[in-house]
Design an enzyme around this catalytic site. Structure first.
Site, mmCIF file in Angstrom:
data_model
loop_
_atom_site.group_PDB
_atom_site.id
_atom_site.type_symbol
_atom_site.label_atom_id
_atom_site.label_comp_id
_atom_site.label_asym_id
_atom_site.label_seq_id
_atom_site.Cartn_x
_atom_site.Cartn_y
_atom_site.Cartn_z
ATOM 1 N N ASN A 120 0.404 -9.542 4.587
ATOM 2 C CA ASN A 120 -0.081 -8.281 5.140
ATOM 3 C C ASN A 120 -1.351 -8.460 5.960
ATOM 4 O O ASN A 120 -1.436 -8.006 7.096
ATOM 5 C CB ASN A 120 -0.314 -7.287 4.005
ATOM 6 C CG ASN A 120 -0.653 -5.904 4.491
ATOM 7 O OD1 ASN A 120 -0.076 -5.423 5.465
ATOM 8 N ND2 ASN A 120 -1.576 -5.254 3.810
ATOM 9 N N ASP A 161 -7.659 -10.916 -1.689
ATOM 10 C CA ASP A 161 -7.241 -9.543 -1.972
ATOM 11 C C ASP A 161 -6.554 -9.552 -3.339
ATOM 12 O O ASP A 161 -5.334 -9.428 -3.435
ATOM 13 C CB ASP A 161 -6.294 -9.050 -0.873
ATOM 14 C CG ASP A 161 -5.891 -7.588 -1.044
ATOM 15 O OD1 ASP A 161 -6.388 -6.928 -1.973
ATOM 16 O OD2 ASP A 161 -5.067 -7.117 -0.244
ATOM 17 N N CYS A 219 -9.193 -3.410 -4.978
ATOM 18 C CA CYS A 219 -8.656 -2.089 -5.301
ATOM 19 C C CYS A 219 -9.311 -1.532 -6.562
ATOM 20 O O CYS A 219 -8.883 -0.506 -7.081
ATOM 21 C CB CYS A 219 -7.132 -2.139 -5.446
ATOM 22 S SG CYS A 219 -6.575 -3.250 -6.736
ATOM 23 N N GLN A 265 0.839 -1.200 0.000
ATOM 24 C CA GLN A 265 0.000 0.000 0.000
ATOM 25 C C GLN A 265 0.874 1.249 0.000
ATOM 26 O O GLN A 265 2.044 1.202 0.373
ATOM 27 C CB GLN A 265 -0.928 -0.009 1.215
ATOM 28 C CG GLN A 265 -1.975 -1.096 1.168
ATOM 29 C CD GLN A 265 -2.915 -0.978 -0.026
ATOM 30 O OE1 GLN A 265 -3.147 0.090 -0.582
ATOM 31 N NE2 GLN A 265 -3.455 -2.114 -0.438
ATOM 32 N N ASP A 297 -1.361 -20.067 -7.469
ATOM 33 C CA ASP A 297 -2.350 -19.056 -7.840
ATOM 34 C C ASP A 297 -3.677 -19.425 -7.188
ATOM 35 O O ASP A 297 -3.866 -20.543 -6.693
ATOM 36 C CB ASP A 297 -2.465 -18.928 -9.361
ATOM 37 C CG ASP A 297 -2.976 -20.194 -10.020
ATOM 38 O OD1 ASP A 297 -4.150 -20.548 -9.795
ATOM 39 O OD2 ASP A 297 -2.197 -20.844 -10.750
#
Length: 194
Positions: free
Chosen positions: A88, A132, A158, A55, A114
């Site tokens: 994270n 995410d 995002c 981020q 993946d």
């Protein structure tokens, strides 16, 4: 100096609000070759390579981690985390009592796979699945998510458009969208984390 670009080792000092995603890009543009496993310690216990995503600010990241963790809620339970990166969000999920199987294509992930492969490889039941994904969303995971049928899915996005597309497929598969929390992690841009 007499050193060539190939002989220069890049050392990056990270300030509290450093623009982390740019470190690798700036090094590449400057013609600096990163030697060895250059890593940034973004926060105590969270390291990332200079080419990996992070981020844009430490305070924004703290807000995102807190929101994702509170949305999932307290464990105990078994959680499959897709697109986990270097951990994270994983750390916060574990701190809340979840047993987390974290996967990503990143070398920093616990399980290198993946999302579609992780969904096919790991058997449930999972009490929740968190993901995410990158800006392109996660269309390749929808069938796997529906097949696992966890009681809870936490989707961090995002890109509002790809979230809407993927959420639409999940709703068509029997899920109900209950909450959305927009976070302005890149002020003065059109980008919103949800």
């Amino acid at each position: 100096s007499e050193k060539t670009a190939a002989e220069v080792e890049l050392k990056v000092a990270v300030a509290t609000e450093a623009p982390w995603p740019l470190a690798g890009e700036l090094a590449g543009r400057a013609g600096i070759r990163v030697i060895g496993g250059a890593a940034l310690e973004l926060e105590p216990g969270l390291c990332s390579g200079v080419w990996d995503f992070a981020q844009a600010s430490a305070s924004g990241n703290r807000a995102l981690v807190a929101r994702a963790a509170s949305t999932l809620g307290k464990g105990p339970g078994r959680l499959l985390e897709l697109h986990a990166g270097g951990g994270n969000l994983t750390r916060a999920y574990r701190a809340n009592g979840w047993v987390v199987l974290a996967s990503d294509v990143s070398d920093h992930a616990e399980v290198v796979a993946d999302a579609a492969t992780a969904l096919a490889r790991y058997t449930g039941p999972f009490d929740a699945i968190a993901l995410d994904p990158p800006r392109a969303g996660a269309p390749e995971t929808i069938q796997g998510l529906l097949r696992h049928a966890p009681p809870v899915i936490v989707y961090v996005s995002c890109d509002v458009a790809t979230l809407a597309r993927d959420a639409g497929h999940l709703v068509a598969g029997g899920y109900r969208a209950t909450d959305a929390y927009p976070l302005d992690l890149m002020p003065q841009t059109a980008h919103v984390e949800v």
